[in-house]
Design an enzyme around this catalytic site. Structure first.
Site, PDB file in Angstrom:
ATOM      1  CG  HIS A  57      68.433  99.135  31.021  1.00  0.00           C
ATOM      2  ND1 HIS A  57      69.455  99.986  31.353  1.00  0.00           N
ATOM      3  CD2 HIS A  57      68.669  97.984  31.693  1.00  0.00           C
ATOM      4  CE1 HIS A  57      70.270  99.384  32.200  1.00  0.00           C
ATOM      5  NE2 HIS A  57      69.817  98.158  32.421  1.00  0.00           N
TER       6      HIS A  57
ATOM      7  CB  SER B   3      72.339  96.290  32.949  1.00  0.00           C
ATOM      8  OG  SER B   3      71.650  96.858  34.038  1.00  0.00           O
TER       9      SER B   3
ATOM     10  CG  ASP C   9      68.859 102.955  29.771  1.00  0.00           C
ATOM     11  OD1 ASP C   9      68.118 102.746  30.746  1.00  0.00           O
ATOM     12  OD2 ASP C   9      69.940 102.365  29.610  1.00  0.00           O
TER      13      ASP C   9
END
Length: 279
Positions: A260, A102, A232
């Site tokens: 994600h 991330s 995602d």
């Protein structure tokens, strides 16, 4: 595994290592607002059993690292990039393979640009470019945007924070696989209970944008592997595709139906990919 609090650059960072110090080092950088617990113990042990010396750490304002008053971070995103180098300094490691997830993937890119000699290779998971590009990329999904715009949380109440974070984890999972709420709730509760002040993690949302002007991604000169879920909801797959295209020699591995983050269901794919990339 050995947890260790280090004093480096005038700040305190909590770190933990797995494996043999004589093995190739792998530094794990979590996303913003996330402590090192989001690199789960089992994942770290799998990397260590594959012959890597693994280090994870708490960002400032998470876990047991230095914590600031909520709403007054007293540091910048560039400081978080520098913290990764400071952790390596504390372990007396000149350079490491760096894995970021991330926003941790963005920090990893900036580390490779600002401290090129400290990075042996990059693995970028569920992230997007840290440097603005020309290619138009899709926004987050409607479900993701709806959640972040309507969800309510009382940051003074641990149970409210836990409920909110678990619900957020469910959205991030992408909706194409069963969501293990029991496991997620256990992890989030440990994270909240372990933190000096769990409300301080909000400081990451207050960090100024654009205070850092790195070089182009084309200046990254280390082998780069991009791992990206096809489901995602924060950074749809084209973000990963564009990242692999912009970094010279970048290679993309799409994770079918993954959302994600680093889902336990993908460890059997992700760990061997990291081991092969860092060999």
């Amino acid at each position: 595994m050995a947890e260790r609090t280090v004093e480096t650059g005038g700040i305190t960072l909590c770190t933990e290592s797995f494996g043999d110090r004589s093995d190739p080092p792998v530094l794990l950088i979590a996303g913003l607002g996330a402590s090192m617990l989001w690199w789960e113990d089992g994942f770290c042990r799998m990397l260590a059993e594959g012959g890597r010396f693994v280090i994870r750490y708490d960002h400032r304002d998470t876990g047991r690292s230095v914590t600031y008053q909520p709403g007054r971070p007293g540091y910048t995103g560039a400081d978080l990039v520098g913290d990764a180098a400071r952790v390596l300094d504390a372990y007396e490691i000149p350079a490491a393979h760096v894995v970021g997830v991330s926003a941790g993937g963005a920090l990893a890119q900036l580390l490779a640009l600002d401290h090129a000699g400290r990075v042996l290779s990059l693995v970028l998971i569920s992230t997007s470019s840290a440097v603005p590009g020309d290619r138009a990329l899709p926004p987050p999904t409607e479900e993701f945007l709806r959640f972040v715009s309507t969800a309510r949380v009382d940051w003074s109440d641990a149970d409210s924070v836990i409920d909110y974070t678990v619900a957020y984890a469910r959205v991030l999972a992408g909706g194409r696989r069963p969501f293990d709420e029991t496991a997620a709730r256990g992890l989030v509760r440990r994270d909240v209970e372990r933190a000096h002040d769990f409300a301080a993690a909000r400081n990451h949302d207050a960090l100024p944008d654009g205070e850092h002007a790195p070089g182009p991604l084309s200046a990254i000169a280390v082998p780069t592997l991009v791992l990206h879920g096809t489901a995602d909801p924060m950074f749809p797959l084209p973000h990963g595709e564009a990242l692999a295209e912009r970094i010279p020699g970048g290679r993309l591995v799409a994770l079918p139906d993954a959302g994600h983050g680093v889902d336990r269901a993908d460890w059997a794919t992700v760990v061997p990919a990291i081991l092969a990339h860092t060999a």
